[in-house]
Design a protein around this motif. Structure first.
Motif, mmCIF file in Angstrom:
data_model
loop_
_atom_site.group_PDB
_atom_site.id
_atom_site.type_symbol
_atom_site.label_atom_id
_atom_site.label_comp_id
_atom_site.label_asym_id
_atom_site.label_seq_id
_atom_site.Cartn_x
_atom_site.Cartn_y
_atom_site.Cartn_z
ATOM 1 N N HIS A 1 0.818 -1.214 0.000
ATOM 2 C CA HIS A 1 0.000 0.000 0.000
ATOM 3 C C HIS A 1 0.852 1.264 0.000
ATOM 4 O O HIS A 1 0.385 2.339 0.398
ATOM 5 C CB HIS A 1 -0.943 -0.007 1.197
ATOM 6 C CG HIS A 1 -2.031 -1.015 1.059
ATOM 7 N ND1 HIS A 1 -1.891 -2.311 1.487
ATOM 8 C CD2 HIS A 1 -3.265 -0.921 0.501
ATOM 9 C CE1 HIS A 1 -3.003 -2.969 1.226
ATOM 10 N NE2 HIS A 1 -3.857 -2.147 0.618
ATOM 11 N N THR B 1 3.047 4.563 6.886
ATOM 12 C CA THR B 1 1.958 4.097 6.031
ATOM 13 C C THR B 1 0.816 5.090 6.040
ATOM 14 O O THR B 1 0.784 6.025 6.845
ATOM 15 C CB THR B 1 1.458 2.708 6.456
ATOM 16 O OG1 THR B 1 0.619 2.192 5.435
ATOM 17 C CG2 THR B 1 0.697 2.751 7.757
ATOM 18 N N ASN B 2 -0.093 4.851 5.169
ATOM 19 C CA ASN B 2 -1.312 5.603 5.048
ATOM 20 C C ASN B 2 -2.216 5.252 6.242
ATOM 21 O O ASN B 2 -2.316 4.089 6.614
ATOM 22 C CB ASN B 2 -1.972 5.159 3.739
ATOM 23 C CG ASN B 2 -2.978 6.128 3.244
ATOM 24 O OD1 ASN B 2 -3.619 6.818 4.008
ATOM 25 N ND2 ASN B 2 -3.126 6.154 1.938
ATOM 26 N N PRO B 3 -2.919 6.203 6.849
ATOM 27 C CA PRO B 3 -3.794 5.875 7.980
ATOM 28 C C PRO B 3 -4.887 4.868 7.645
ATOM 29 O O PRO B 3 -5.334 4.118 8.514
ATOM 30 C CB PRO B 3 -4.401 7.223 8.370
ATOM 31 C CG PRO B 3 -3.429 8.233 7.897
ATOM 32 C CD PRO B 3 -2.822 7.657 6.651
ATOM 33 N N ARG B 4 -5.326 4.800 6.388
ATOM 34 C CA ARG B 4 -6.369 3.837 6.014
ATOM 35 C C ARG B 4 -5.880 2.399 6.081
ATOM 36 O O ARG B 4 -6.664 1.473 6.260
ATOM 37 C CB ARG B 4 -6.881 4.133 4.611
ATOM 38 C CG ARG B 4 -7.663 5.435 4.537
ATOM 39 C CD ARG B 4 -8.003 5.743 3.123
ATOM 40 N NE ARG B 4 -6.722 6.057 2.451
ATOM 41 C CZ ARG B 4 -6.597 6.342 1.182
ATOM 42 N NH1 ARG B 4 -7.647 6.340 0.413
ATOM 43 N NH2 ARG B 4 -5.424 6.630 0.664
ATOM 44 N N VAL B 5 -4.569 2.205 5.955
ATOM 45 C CA VAL B 5 -4.008 0.851 5.987
ATOM 46 C C VAL B 5 -4.088 0.256 7.396
ATOM 47 O O VAL B 5 -4.141 -0.958 7.565
ATOM 48 C CB VAL B 5 -2.556 0.869 5.459
ATOM 49 C CG1 VAL B 5 -1.908 -0.489 5.556
ATOM 50 C CG2 VAL B 5 -2.518 1.382 4.036
ATOM 51 N N GLY C 1 -6.541 0.120 9.482
ATOM 52 C CA GLY C 1 -7.759 -0.689 9.645
ATOM 53 C C GLY C 1 -7.588 -2.071 9.050
ATOM 54 O O GLY C 1 -7.987 -3.077 9.650
ATOM 55 N N THR C 2 -6.991 -2.129 7.871
ATOM 56 C CA THR C 2 -6.742 -3.423 7.226
ATOM 57 C C THR C 2 -5.745 -4.240 8.037
ATOM 58 O O THR C 2 -5.930 -5.444 8.238
ATOM 59 C CB THR C 2 -6.194 -3.198 5.797
ATOM 60 O OG1 THR C 2 -7.094 -2.364 5.093
ATOM 61 C CG2 THR C 2 -6.023 -4.507 5.065
ATOM 62 N N SER D 1 -7.440 -5.604 11.208
ATOM 63 C CA SER D 1 -8.355 -6.722 10.958
ATOM 64 C C SER D 1 -7.581 -7.998 10.605
ATOM 65 O O SER D 1 -7.998 -9.096 10.987
ATOM 66 C CB SER D 1 -9.352 -6.372 9.860
ATOM 67 O OG SER D 1 -8.683 -6.154 8.641
ATOM 68 N N LYS E 1 0.921 5.807 17.003
ATOM 69 C CA LYS E 1 1.311 6.812 16.019
ATOM 70 C C LYS E 1 2.334 7.734 16.660
ATOM 71 O O LYS E 1 2.071 8.354 17.695
ATOM 72 C CB LYS E 1 0.096 7.616 15.569
ATOM 73 C CG LYS E 1 0.420 8.680 14.555
ATOM 74 C CD LYS E 1 -0.850 9.403 14.144
ATOM 75 C CE LYS E 1 -0.572 10.523 13.198
ATOM 76 N NZ LYS E 1 -1.813 11.221 12.825
#
Length: 135
Positions: free
Chosen positions: A33, A71-75, A77-78, A81, A96
């Motif tokens: 990502h 990394t990107n903050p959206r990563v 969550g992935t 999980s 962070k």
């Protein structure tokens, strides 16, 4: 991209292959990502403070590792999980550190608090520590 730290406790195994595979899959998710892995540290197998149940299995010791990455903050969550579903993972936490480099690296002028022995000339007065047996 922000800098993060991941501390993970994995189920202990006699072989090192499961922990290496876990680190490899976690790192590859970040790299796929567009992130960057800054460092990986294996902290060894340690006894857990208390028995922990995860995925219907009781654990009394675990392999600990530490991962620093951008990394990107959206990563996140992935990543969370995937770690939650992985039966090798007992516990994990992500912290962070900051958005920019100036938030992460300390200012050299303010890095050391005052009151150290090298500051004795600046403190003034009697800098001797006295114990009751000295009196």
């Amino acid at each position: 991209m922000p800098l993060y730290e991941l501390f993970c406790v994995a189920a202990s195994s006699a072989e090192s292959a499961p922990i290496r595979d876990l680190v490899r899959t976690t790192s590859s998710l970040i790299l796929e990502h567009g992130g960057a892995v800054r460092g990986v540290q294996y902290w060894g197998r340690r006894v857990l403070p208390q028995r922990t149940r995860r995925h219907q299995v009781w654990h009394s010791q675990g392999d600990h590792f530490f991962l620093q990455f951008d990394t990107n903050p959206r990563v996140l969550g992935t990543l969370s999980s995937r770690l939650r579903a992985d039966p090798r993972v007992i516990r994990w936490t992500t912290l962070k550190l900051g958005e920019r480099l100036d938030q992460i690296s300390p200012d050299p002028a303010r890095a050391r608090p005052t009151g150290y022995a090298s500051d004795a000339g600046q403190m003034g007065g009697n800098n001797t520590i006295r114990f009751r047996s000295d009196e």
